[in-house]
Write a protein that holds these residues in place. Structure first.
Motif, PDB file in Angstrom:
ATOM      1  N   VAL A   3       0.789  -1.165   0.079  1.00 55.46           N
ATOM      2  CA  VAL A   3       0.038   0.004   0.045  1.00 55.46           C
ATOM      3  C   VAL A   3       0.920   1.421   0.087  1.00 55.46           C
ATOM      4  O   VAL A   3       0.814   2.162  -0.809  1.00 55.46           O
ATOM      5  N   CYS A   4       1.908   1.226   0.719  1.00 56.40           N
ATOM      6  CA  CYS A   4       2.843   2.260   0.834  1.00 56.40           C
ATOM      7  C   CYS A   4       4.356   1.810   0.526  1.00 56.40           C
ATOM      8  O   CYS A   4       4.876   1.029   0.908  1.00 56.40           O
ATOM      9  N   VAL A   5       4.379   2.337  -0.896  1.00 52.53           N
ATOM     10  CA  VAL A   5       5.936   2.032  -1.366  1.00 52.53           C
ATOM     11  C   VAL A   5       6.919   2.632  -0.496  1.00 52.53           C
ATOM     12  O   VAL A   5       7.969   2.090  -0.350  1.00 52.53           O
ATOM     13  N   CYS A   6       6.885   3.925  -0.198  1.00 51.28           N
ATOM     14  CA  CYS A   6       7.887   4.535   0.488  1.00 51.28           C
ATOM     15  C   CYS A   6       8.265   3.723   1.778  1.00 51.28           C
ATOM     16  O   CYS A   6       9.661   3.866   1.995  1.00 51.28           O
ATOM     17  N   LYS A   7       7.314   3.487   2.214  1.00 52.19           N
ATOM     18  CA  LYS A   7       7.516   2.664   3.812  1.00 52.19           C
ATOM     19  C   LYS A   7       7.534   1.196   3.513  1.00 52.19           C
ATOM     20  O   LYS A   7       8.104   0.593   4.769  1.00 52.19           O
ATOM     21  N   VAL A  34       2.988   5.046   7.720  1.00 47.04           N
ATOM     22  CA  VAL A  34       1.983   5.053   6.584  1.00 47.04           C
ATOM     23  C   VAL A  34       1.773   6.603   6.260  1.00 47.04           C
ATOM     24  O   VAL A  34       1.487   7.335   7.211  1.00 47.04           O
ATOM     25  N   THR A  35       2.132   6.893   5.054  1.00 45.00           N
ATOM     26  CA  THR A  35       1.638   8.464   4.523  1.00 45.00           C
ATOM     27  C   THR A  35       2.884   9.123   5.274  1.00 45.00           C
ATOM     28  O   THR A  35       2.767  10.502   4.681  1.00 45.00           O
ATOM     29  N   GLY A  36       3.994   8.817   5.481  1.00 44.76           N
ATOM     30  CA  GLY A  36       5.057   9.587   6.106  1.00 44.76           C
ATOM     31  C   GLY A  36       5.788  10.210   5.248  1.00 44.76           C
ATOM     32  O   GLY A  36       6.759  11.088   5.698  1.00 44.76           O
ATOM     33  N   GLN A  37       5.803   9.877   3.855  1.00 45.15           N
ATOM     34  CA  GLN A  37       6.818  10.489   2.856  1.00 45.15           C
ATOM     35  C   GLN A  37       5.928  11.304   2.014  1.00 45.15           C
ATOM     36  O   GLN A  37       5.687  12.339   2.158  1.00 45.15           O
ATOM     37  N   CYS A  38       5.767  10.511   0.862  1.00 44.37           N
ATOM     38  CA  CYS A  38       5.029  11.179  -0.342  1.00 44.37           C
ATOM     39  C   CYS A  38       3.572  11.569   0.005  1.00 44.37           C
ATOM     40  O   CYS A  38       2.964  12.512  -0.659  1.00 44.37           O
ATOM     41  N   GLY A  39       3.003  10.445   0.666  1.00 46.47           N
ATOM     42  CA  GLY A  39       1.508  10.688   0.768  1.00 46.47           C
ATOM     43  C   GLY A  39       0.517  10.068  -0.060  1.00 46.47           C
ATOM     44  O   GLY A  39      -0.656  10.253   0.091  1.00 46.47           O
ATOM     45  N   LEU A  40       1.152   9.490  -0.968  1.00 47.18           N
ATOM     46  CA  LEU A  40       0.240   9.003  -2.414  1.00 47.18           C
ATOM     47  C   LEU A  40      -0.627   7.871  -1.727  1.00 47.18           C
ATOM     48  O   LEU A  40      -1.598   7.361  -2.387  1.00 47.18           O
ATOM     49  N   CYS A  41      -0.220   7.279  -0.691  1.00 44.95           N
ATOM     50  CA  CYS A  41      -0.783   5.925  -0.126  1.00 44.95           C
ATOM     51  C   CYS A  41      -2.169   6.462   0.630  1.00 44.95           C
ATOM     52  O   CYS A  41      -2.698   5.537   1.102  1.00 44.95           O
ATOM     53  N   ALA A  42      -2.354   7.713   0.829  1.00 44.63           N
ATOM     54  CA  ALA A  42      -3.358   7.985   1.909  1.00 44.63           C
ATOM     55  C   ALA A  42      -4.550   7.510   1.741  1.00 44.63           C
ATOM     56  O   ALA A  42      -5.506   6.966   2.516  1.00 44.63           O
TER      57      ALA A  42
HETATM   58  S1  FES Z   1       3.742   5.511  -0.786  1.00 46.28           S
HETATM   59 FE1  FES Z   1       3.125   6.129   1.302  1.00 46.28          FE
HETATM   60  S2  FES Z   1       4.366   7.698   2.017  1.00 46.28           S
HETATM   61 FE2  FES Z   1       4.769   7.302  -0.378  1.00 46.28          FE
END
Ligand code: FES
Length: 75
Positions: A3-7, A34-42
């Motif tokens: 869901v969250c690629v960044c994390k 989750v949502t801690g970087q780019c936020g696209l997963c929100a």
């Molecule tokens: S995909 Fe979750 S913060 Fe970037």
């Protein structure tokens, strides 16, 4: 599925956190990031949160109803 690629957070990890008590997006952010970087997963994370909370509520209602029936049978 991620869901969250960044994390590197999976849907399974989100659901486990929710079943263990995370009930808001801020809880998921605090415990998993989750949502801690780019936020696209929100949006996807919120959708999973809402679904899991509904399922958890329905499961608790079912268990509560079963417990009531068992007590009435035993007494
Ligand atoms: S995909 Fe979750 S913060 Fe970037």
């Amino acid at each position: 599925m991620y869901v969250c690629v960044c994390k590197g957070i999976t849907e399974k990890a989100l659901r486990e956190a929710i079943y263990q008590g995370a009930g808001r997006m801020r809880d998921l952010k605090a415990c998993l990031g989750v949502t801690g970087q780019c936020g696209l997963c929100a949006c996807h994370a919120k959708q999973i949160l809402d679904e899991a909370l509904l399922q958890k509520s329905q499961l608790q209602d079912f268990i509560s109803q079963q417990s009531t029936c068992m007590c009435e049978t035993v007494t």
